[in-house]
Every structure is written in C-alpha cells, then in structure tokens.
Design an enzyme around this catalytic site. Structure first.
Site, short mmCIF file in Angstrom:
data_model
loop_
_atom_site.label_atom_id
_atom_site.label_comp_id
_atom_site.label_asym_id
_atom_site.label_seq_id
_atom_site.Cartn_x
_atom_site.Cartn_y
_atom_site.Cartn_z
N ALA A 59 0.82 -1.33 0.14
CA ALA A 59 -0.07 0.03 0.02
C ALA A 59 1.06 1.44 -0.02
O ALA A 59 1.64 1.29 0.78
CB ALA A 59 -0.79 0.11 1.22
N HIS A 60 0.65 2.15 -0.83
CA HIS A 60 1.18 3.58 -0.94
C HIS A 60 0.17 4.57 -1.54
O HIS A 60 -0.59 4.25 -2.31
CB HIS A 60 2.52 3.46 -1.70
CG HIS A 60 2.32 2.77 -2.98
ND1 HIS A 60 2.24 1.39 -3.25
CD2 HIS A 60 2.71 3.38 -4.23
CE1 HIS A 60 2.27 1.33 -4.26
NE2 HIS A 60 2.59 2.47 -5.05
N ALA A 61 0.98 5.67 -1.48
CA ALA A 61 0.39 6.78 -2.51
C ALA A 61 1.28 7.67 -2.98
O ALA A 61 2.55 7.44 -2.52
CB ALA A 61 -0.96 7.83 -1.79
#
Length: 281
Positions: free
Chosen positions: A67-69
């Site tokens: 998960a990342h942005a």
C-alpha cells in the site's frame, strides 16, 4: 544504503491483525504509519483512494499488498508499516487474492527508499524467508528477519536461483543473444516498469527484472526504469516494452510499444518468462 529495518521500526509491525476487508487492512497499516510519525491520517485515506481509483494493482504477489500513495504533505518522513492479518482478505485481484500481508510505504520522494524496496523484494522472493515471516510470533521476530538476523542472506541466495530450471536455461539461451538484440535497435534498450505512483510496486518489478538481466548477462544492454502511468505514456517511445500489472495495463492502453502483464512482481521465474517473450529468446 537505506534498509527495510531502517524504515520499519518494531513499533510499526503488527501480527495477527483482524480486518474485515481491504480498506480496514490498509487502515491498520496507516494507523501504524501515523503512530510512528511517518504520516498523517490524510495519507491513509490517500492509500485507500489509490486502490479505489486504479484498482488492486498494489497486490504485487500472491497474498501480498504493498500500500502506498504519491508523496504529499501528508507524509512527514519516509517510513514503512507491516501488518500481518489474522485472516486474509480479498482485494479484488484476479490472481493474487486473498491478501494476508499488507506493507505500507509513506515516501517523501521517489528515491530515498529504492534500496529498501530492492531488499524487500529479494526477501519476499525467497520461500524460506516468506514462511519465516508468516509464522514469526512477534513484531520483534519479524523485525529480526527483516534486519538480517536470520533469513536475509538466504533471501539473496534464493533470489539467485528462484527461477529453477528456467533460470539456467535463460542464462544459457541468452548468453549469445544480447549483442544481436542490441543491434536491432538502440545500443542500450530500456524497459519501463509502471505503477500508479512510480515509487512503490514498480520498484519491486524493476528489482526482479534486474536480477534476471544480471543472470543473463544483459545488464549492460538493457536498463530498467520504474515510473508512473503519466510519465510512462511520455516515455513509451524510448522503451522496447512496458511491464506492469493488469490494472495499470488497462489504464495505459495503446502506447505504441508492447505492454506486458506481470502478475507476481517478486517472481524471477515470471520475469524470466516475460523477458523471453519480449526478446523472443
């Protein structure tokens, strides 16, 4: 060199976490990023929105979501969180569901964590290490494996042989091919690995491809660049191929060069197969 253990304190690791769905699983990882000073709650919302907008491309290997942005004001410093779920949940990925491990990254920029991602990719490509991480009873035990107290040297060795028979065949078949392949186009070929943000999942795939290219003896003929979807469209003309997830491939559409889908970004076996298909070796 920044290692996984440098970015992932014991306090950012939880095991046997209950989560009812993928949003809750990412939320649990986001809470740890907040608690350890890497980000604010706004970044957790951004990680969830990334999946809503672009699909479950963050599920880069069977049972594993990264998960990342994008870097944003919600990132306070580069850091990671590790959440092993008590019960795997569905993210909606065609081949890699259900997910039992969520690792989250909050990155200030696109470069500081590159070495850590390469190290993590090698660790998760090794079956013995992944099994040790799956059964590690405490956060401290997980951190010890990631820090190299056990398993990391084995992961490096495992990554080198993970392709099994295919790796040996690939090295032999490709040994005489690089010069001919390079003669067909630019002196140095470029392959793009692409994700929504250009700093997370694409780095996993870049590292895996580079392992195979090193084994083939092609590293001086082919470079691999990790990038995002927007940049990839502009850089496509520079590349011989784009390698990415099924979801991102749909987003890219026709960019004038072959777009190859990879399901397991940590598998040297799959990377070997896709490279063979790309170069017809």
């Amino acid at each position: 060199m920044v290692s996984v253990s440098d970015l992932l304190p014991v306090e950012a690791i939880r095991v046997d976490v209950a989560a009812e769905d993928w949003r809750a699983a990412i939320g649990a990882a986001g809470e740890l990023l907040v608690a350890t000073g890497s980000s604010t709650d706004a970044y957790t919302a951004e990680m969830i929105r990334t999946v809503v907008d672009s699909g479950p491309y963050i599920v880069v290997a069977p049972g594993f979501a990264f998960a990342h942005a994008r870097p944003s004001p919600a990132v306070l410093r580069t850091g990671m969180a590790w959440v092993r779920l008590a019960r795997p949940v569905e993210f909606g990925h065609e081949t890699n569901d259900p997910v039992g491990l969520v690792v989250a990254l909050a990155a200030e920029d696109a470069s500081a964590h590159t070495e850590a991602m390469a190290s993590l990719a090698r660790l998760l490509a090794d079956p013995e290490t992944t099994e040790a991480l799956r059964v590690a009873p405490t956060p401290a035990a997980v951190w010890g494996i990631l820090a190299g107290e056990s398993g990391e040297s084995g992961a490096d060795e495992g990554a080198g042989v993970a392709s099994g028979a295919g790796a040996g065949a690939g090295a032999g078949a490709a040994a005489s091919a690089p010069v001919a392949a390079a003669a067909a186009g630019p002196a140095v070929h470029k392959i793009l690995t692409v994700c929504g943000n250009g700093l997370g999942t694409s780095l996993f795939l870049k590292n895996t491809l580079e392992q195979v290219l090193d084994r083939w003896g092609w590293s001086r003929y082919v470079t691999v660049e990790a990038t995002d979807t927007i940049s990839a469209k502009g850089k496509a003309s520079e590349a011989v191929a784009i390698l990415t997830s099924r979801e991102i491939a749909k987003t890219l559409g026709d960019v004038g060069v072959p777009v190859r889908v990879v399901d397991d970004f940590t598998s040297t076996t799959e990377a070997d197969r896709v490279l063979r298909d790309t170069y017809d070796v």
